[in-house]
Design a protein around this motif. Structure first.
Motif, PDB file in Angstrom:
ATOM      1  N   THR A 123       1.628  11.889 -16.458  1.00  0.00           N
ATOM      2  CA  THR A 123       1.505  11.147 -15.184  1.00  0.00           C
ATOM      3  C   THR A 123       0.423  11.735 -14.289  1.00  0.00           C
ATOM      4  O   THR A 123       0.326  12.942 -14.088  1.00  0.00           O
ATOM      5  CB  THR A 123       2.846  11.188 -14.403  1.00  0.00           C
ATOM      6  N   LYS A 124      -0.382  10.808 -13.751  1.00  0.00           N
ATOM      7  CA  LYS A 124      -1.359  11.146 -12.708  1.00  0.00           C
ATOM      8  C   LYS A 124      -1.198  10.114 -11.613  1.00  0.00           C
ATOM      9  O   LYS A 124      -0.922   8.950 -11.910  1.00  0.00           O
ATOM     10  CB  LYS A 124      -2.785  10.949 -13.224  1.00  0.00           C
ATOM     11  N   ALA A 125      -1.440  10.514 -10.381  1.00  0.00           N
ATOM     12  CA  ALA A 125      -1.418   9.516  -9.301  1.00  0.00           C
ATOM     13  C   ALA A 125      -2.619   8.589  -9.454  1.00  0.00           C
ATOM     14  O   ALA A 125      -3.654   8.988  -9.999  1.00  0.00           O
ATOM     15  CB  ALA A 125      -1.478  10.217  -7.955  1.00  0.00           C
ATOM     16  N   SER A 126      -2.490   7.366  -8.918  1.00  0.00           N
ATOM     17  CA  SER A 126      -3.633   6.438  -8.970  1.00  0.00           C
ATOM     18  C   SER A 126      -4.826   7.050  -8.237  1.00  0.00           C
ATOM     19  O   SER A 126      -5.975   6.790  -8.585  1.00  0.00           O
ATOM     20  CB  SER A 126      -3.255   5.076  -8.386  1.00  0.00           C
ATOM     21  N   MET A 127      -4.555   7.892  -7.243  1.00  0.00           N
ATOM     22  CA  MET A 127      -5.662   8.531  -6.536  1.00  0.00           C
ATOM     23  C   MET A 127      -6.486   9.418  -7.476  1.00  0.00           C
ATOM     24  O   MET A 127      -7.710   9.471  -7.407  1.00  0.00           O
ATOM     25  CB  MET A 127      -5.134   9.359  -5.352  1.00  0.00           C
ATOM     26  N   LEU A 174       0.840  -1.209   0.000  1.00  0.00           N
ATOM     27  CA  LEU A 174       0.000   0.000   0.000  1.00  0.00           C
ATOM     28  C   LEU A 174       0.868   1.249   0.000  1.00  0.00           C
ATOM     29  O   LEU A 174       1.977   1.235   0.560  1.00  0.00           O
ATOM     30  CB  LEU A 174      -0.871   0.045   1.258  1.00  0.00           C
ATOM     31  N   ASN A 175       0.373   2.310  -0.552  1.00  0.00           N
ATOM     32  CA  ASN A 175       0.999   3.608  -0.352  1.00  0.00           C
ATOM     33  C   ASN A 175       0.762   4.049   1.085  1.00  0.00           C
ATOM     34  O   ASN A 175      -0.226   3.659   1.710  1.00  0.00           O
ATOM     35  CB  ASN A 175       0.382   4.645  -1.306  1.00  0.00           C
ATOM     36  N   GLY A 176       1.646   4.920   1.584  1.00  0.00           N
ATOM     37  CA  GLY A 176       1.458   5.458   2.932  1.00  0.00           C
ATOM     38  C   GLY A 176       2.261   4.691   3.961  1.00  0.00           C
ATOM     39  O   GLY A 176       3.111   3.852   3.632  1.00  0.00           O
ATOM     40  N   LEU A 226       6.907  -1.572  -0.850  1.00  0.00           N
ATOM     41  CA  LEU A 226       6.321  -0.489  -1.649  1.00  0.00           C
ATOM     42  C   LEU A 226       6.464  -0.861  -3.116  1.00  0.00           C
ATOM     43  O   LEU A 226       7.205  -1.781  -3.474  1.00  0.00           O
ATOM     44  CB  LEU A 226       7.027   0.842  -1.375  1.00  0.00           C
ATOM     45  N   CYS A 227       5.750  -0.138  -3.953  1.00  0.00           N
ATOM     46  CA  CYS A 227       5.940  -0.395  -5.382  1.00  0.00           C
ATOM     47  C   CYS A 227       5.833   0.894  -6.180  1.00  0.00           C
ATOM     48  O   CYS A 227       5.199   1.864  -5.738  1.00  0.00           O
ATOM     49  CB  CYS A 227       4.946  -1.437  -5.882  1.00  0.00           C
ATOM     50  N   HIS A 228       6.504   0.890  -7.309  1.00  0.00           N
ATOM     51  CA  HIS A 228       6.409   1.985  -8.267  1.00  0.00           C
ATOM     52  C   HIS A 228       5.845   1.395  -9.538  1.00  0.00           C
ATOM     53  O   HIS A 228       6.540   0.667 -10.255  1.00  0.00           O
ATOM     54  CB  HIS A 228       7.793   2.595  -8.535  1.00  0.00           C
ATOM     55  N   ILE A 229       4.612   1.684  -9.791  1.00  0.00           N
ATOM     56  CA  ILE A 229       3.965   1.170 -11.000  1.00  0.00           C
ATOM     57  C   ILE A 229       2.749   2.041 -11.283  1.00  0.00           C
ATOM     58  O   ILE A 229       2.082   2.500 -10.357  1.00  0.00           O
ATOM     59  CB  ILE A 229       3.527  -0.308 -10.807  1.00  0.00           C
ATOM     60  N   GLU A 230       2.515   2.304 -12.573  1.00  0.00           N
ATOM     61  CA  GLU A 230       1.296   3.026 -12.952  1.00  0.00           C
ATOM     62  C   GLU A 230       0.351   2.019 -13.552  1.00  0.00           C
ATOM     63  O   GLU A 230       0.496   1.629 -14.715  1.00  0.00           O
ATOM     64  CB  GLU A 230       1.635   4.077 -14.004  1.00  0.00           C
ATOM     65  N   SER A 231      -0.583   1.549 -12.747  1.00  0.00           N
ATOM     66  CA  SER A 231      -1.525   0.543 -13.248  1.00  0.00           C
ATOM     67  C   SER A 231      -2.909   0.872 -12.719  1.00  0.00           C
ATOM     68  O   SER A 231      -3.057   1.509 -11.675  1.00  0.00           O
ATOM     69  CB  SER A 231      -1.089  -0.856 -12.821  1.00  0.00           C
ATOM     70  N   ARG A 238      10.250   7.913   1.861  1.00  0.00           N
ATOM     71  CA  ARG A 238      10.498   8.684   0.619  1.00  0.00           C
ATOM     72  C   ARG A 238       9.318   8.546  -0.339  1.00  0.00           C
ATOM     73  O   ARG A 238       8.863   9.517  -0.934  1.00  0.00           O
ATOM     74  CB  ARG A 238      11.760   8.171  -0.092  1.00  0.00           C
ATOM     75  N   LYS A 239       8.843   7.308  -0.494  1.00  0.00           N
ATOM     76  CA  LYS A 239       7.692   7.104  -1.383  1.00  0.00           C
ATOM     77  C   LYS A 239       6.465   7.830  -0.828  1.00  0.00           C
ATOM     78  O   LYS A 239       5.645   8.372  -1.582  1.00  0.00           O
ATOM     79  CB  LYS A 239       7.405   5.595  -1.533  1.00  0.00           C
ATOM     80  N   TYR A 240       6.362   7.842   0.498  1.00  0.00           N
ATOM     81  CA  TYR A 240       5.217   8.508   1.136  1.00  0.00           C
ATOM     82  C   TYR A 240       5.228  10.010   0.812  1.00  0.00           C
ATOM     83  O   TYR A 240       4.202  10.604   0.473  1.00  0.00           O
ATOM     84  CB  TYR A 240       5.272   8.240   2.643  1.00  0.00           C
ATOM     85  N   LEU A 241       6.400  10.599   0.902  1.00  0.00           N
ATOM     86  CA  LEU A 241       6.513  12.026   0.551  1.00  0.00           C
ATOM     87  C   LEU A 241       6.120  12.238  -0.914  1.00  0.00           C
ATOM     88  O   LEU A 241       5.338  13.141  -1.255  1.00  0.00           O
ATOM     89  CB  LEU A 241       7.964  12.486   0.784  1.00  0.00           C
ATOM     90  N   PHE A 242       6.659  11.410  -1.774  1.00  0.00           N
ATOM     91  CA  PHE A 242       6.410  11.545  -3.208  1.00  0.00           C
ATOM     92  C   PHE A 242       4.921  11.382  -3.528  1.00  0.00           C
ATOM     93  O   PHE A 242       4.328  12.191  -4.248  1.00  0.00           O
ATOM     94  CB  PHE A 242       7.254  10.500  -3.945  1.00  0.00           C
ATOM     95  N   ILE A 243       4.302  10.347  -2.966  1.00  0.00           N
ATOM     96  CA  ILE A 243       2.913  10.063  -3.346  1.00  0.00           C
ATOM     97  C   ILE A 243       1.938  11.047  -2.686  1.00  0.00           C
ATOM     98  O   ILE A 243       0.901  11.380  -3.262  1.00  0.00           O
ATOM     99  CB  ILE A 243       2.530   8.585  -3.054  1.00  0.00           C
ATOM    100  N   THR A 244       2.287  11.524  -1.507  1.00  0.00           N
ATOM    101  CA  THR A 244       1.415  12.525  -0.870  1.00  0.00           C
ATOM    102  C   THR A 244       1.397  13.782  -1.737  1.00  0.00           C
ATOM    103  O   THR A 244       0.356  14.413  -1.942  1.00  0.00           O
ATOM    104  CB  THR A 244       1.915  12.875   0.547  1.00  0.00           C
ATOM    105  N   THR A 245       2.565  14.122  -2.261  1.00  0.00           N
ATOM    106  CA  THR A 245       2.670  15.293  -3.128  1.00  0.00           C
ATOM    107  C   THR A 245       1.946  15.050  -4.450  1.00  0.00           C
ATOM    108  O   THR A 245       1.077  15.844  -4.852  1.00  0.00           O
ATOM    109  CB  THR A 245       4.159  15.609  -3.406  1.00  0.00           C
ATOM    110  N   LEU A 246       2.296  13.951  -5.110  1.00  0.00           N
ATOM    111  CA  LEU A 246       1.737  13.710  -6.449  1.00  0.00           C
ATOM    112  C   LEU A 246       0.218  13.515  -6.407  1.00  0.00           C
ATOM    113  O   LEU A 246      -0.516  14.076  -7.238  1.00  0.00           O
ATOM    114  CB  LEU A 246       2.402  12.476  -7.073  1.00  0.00           C
ATOM    115  N   SER A 247      -0.258  12.743  -5.439  1.00  0.00           N
ATOM    116  CA  SER A 247      -1.711  12.541  -5.367  1.00  0.00           C
ATOM    117  C   SER A 247      -2.376  13.857  -4.954  1.00  0.00           C
ATOM    118  O   SER A 247      -3.466  14.185  -5.428  1.00  0.00           O
ATOM    119  CB  SER A 247      -2.068  11.408  -4.406  1.00  0.00           C
TER     120      SER A 247
HETATM  121  C1  LIG Z   1       2.929   7.499  -8.595  1.00  0.00           C
HETATM  122  C2  LIG Z   1       2.722   6.042  -8.612  1.00  0.00           C
HETATM  123  C3  LIG Z   1       2.148   5.592  -9.929  1.00  0.00           C
HETATM  124  C4  LIG Z   1       4.086   5.393  -8.481  1.00  0.00           C
HETATM  125  O1  LIG Z   1       4.009   4.057  -8.244  1.00  0.00           O
HETATM  126  C5  LIG Z   1       1.841   5.645  -7.447  1.00  0.00           C
HETATM  127  O2  LIG Z   1       2.298   5.110  -6.463  1.00  0.00           O
HETATM  128  C6  LIG Z   1       0.401   5.911  -7.466  1.00  0.00           C
HETATM  129  O3  LIG Z   1      -0.073   6.585  -8.367  1.00  0.00           O
HETATM  130  O4  LIG Z   1      -0.279   5.436  -6.533  1.00  0.00           O
END
Ligand SMILES: CC(C)(CO)C(=O)C(=O)O
Ligand SMILES: NC(=O)C1=CN([C@@H]2O[C@H](COP(=O)(O)OP(=O)(O)OC[C@H]3O[C@@H](n4cnc5c(N)ncnc54)[C@H](OP(=O)(O)O)[C@@H]3O)[C@@H](O)[C@H]2O)C=CC1
Length: 309
Positions: free
Chosen positions: A254-258, A102-104, A124-129, A185-194
């Motif tokens: 790119t868009k967050a999965s959220m 999960l993210n977070g 954690l994972c990095h994938i756009e699905s 680190r992923k948490y910071l990134f995804i909180t920002t991107l989402s």
């Molecule tokens: C940004 C991305 C695609 C990276 O895995 C992600 O975690 C998400 O959109 O939930």
């Protein structure tokens, strides 16, 4: 003997990584609910992926059925976790390793409280699905990395065995002895991107192109790092710079999965992602107006979204 994997949640993440493992010939079962089971029995588990399509016929089980597993890949949404814990408990024993994807961060406490000490690894994972209307897994950009490891930093035998199971799979699976740091680190990134893609209702490109969008993103990153620094976690000095350079490297689309879930009218993990940090901010009397704006947008959205179980 090979490890027995149970993937909990045959969605965008679990369906992808579990599917890749199954495709490689490993022993993988999916824990599903009845609606998803019917769909998968009709269509198979279909991966439509830039890394190669696949159509698989996975073993499926539902709660209450028999079986115990060596490894659980946990890949539901955070708001589904309470139900999942109950459904999952009969399938694990004292040796079972649980890898959450999960993210977070907040789910680690929930899982640690529920399962045996040491059962839960970091992951954690990095994938756009995303799931298509037909229930296929659509994987749209080249990244498909799954990272996991012991949260105490050990390179344990179980980590080595799990990594070996993924060796032949069509996925980039890595172990880390710094998994806690990687998760933050992923948490910071995804909180920002989402946060920004949902707030501006936009993929990254237009946000990056506008001075205001860039400034907002910069402030949001700094603010999140400030909040994170109030924890005892390893929030290194380069956190903000790395997150900013990651943001600059993303493709315009790119868009967050959220944001994808929001466009489908589905629930979002606002309380788990942004809300958790805001609760930390409140606890430490730390002002976080940018994060608050992002969260307020999601809370307003939540009033109109579709209800799903
Ligand atoms: C940004 C991305 C695609 C990276 O895995 C992600 O975690 C998400 O959109 O939930
Ligand atoms: N999608 C992405 O690109 C990425 C997502 N993430 C994170 O990964 C996590 C999973 O996201 P994602 O895969 O997109 O979510 P999805 O909604 O696509 O998948 C979740 C799956 O969990 C299933 N599920 C829910 N409750 C149960 C249950 N009790 N028993 C069995 N199955 C259950 C759902 O099935 P049902 O049909 O029954 O509802 C659904 O198939 C989230 O935390 C997300 O933030 C991380 C990186 C990238």
């Amino acid at each position: 003997m090979g490890l027995k994997f149970l993937v909990v949640g045959a969605g965008a993440v679990g369906g992808y990584f579990g599917g890749r493992l199954l495709e490689a010939g490993e022993d993988v079962t999916f824990l599903v609910r009845s609606k998803r089971r019917k769909q998968l029995e009709q269509t198979g588990l279909v991966l439509e992926s830039v890394k190669g399509d696949a159509k698989l016929d996975p073993p499926l089980i539902e709660k209450g059925e028999a079986g115990t597993f060596d490894v659980v890949l946990l890949s539901t949404k955070a708001y589904q976790l309470d139900n999942v814990l109950q459904d999952l408990s009969s399938f694990i024993n004292e040796e079972t390793a649980i890898i959450p994807l999960l993210n977070g961060i907040g789910h680690l406490d929930t899982l640690d409280d529920y399962f045996n000490k040491g059962a839960v690894l970091g992951g954690l994972c990095h994938i756009e699905s995303t799931l298509t209307e037909e229930g296929h897994i659509s994987h749209t950009s080249s990244g498909h990395r799954l990272t996991f490891g012991e949260r105490n930093g050990d390179m344990s035998e179980r980590v080595k065995r799990i990594a070996a199971s993924f060796e032949k799979s069509n996925a980039d699976v890595q172990t880390s002895i710094h998994i806690s740091e990687a998760m933050w680190r992923k948490y910071l990134f995804i909180t920002t991107l989402s946060g920004i893609t949902t707030l501006f209702n936009s993929p990254v490109g237009p946000i990056r192109k506008s001075d205001e969008g860039r400034a907002f993103t910069h402030k949001l990153i700094d603010e999140i790092v400030t909040v994170m620094r109030h924890t005892d976690e390893p929030i290194n000095n380069d956190f903000a710079d790395k997150a900013w350079s990651q943001f600059l490297k993303l493709s315009d689309e790119t868009k967050a999965s959220m944001q994808k879930d929001k466009e489908k009218g589905l629930p979002v993990e606002a309380d788990h992602i942004q809300g958790y940090l805001l609760r930390l901010a409140e606890k430490h009397k730390c002002s976080a107006p940018y994060l608050q704006a992002v969260y307020a947008n999601l809370k307003v959205y939540e009033q109109f979204r579709r209800d799903v179980d």
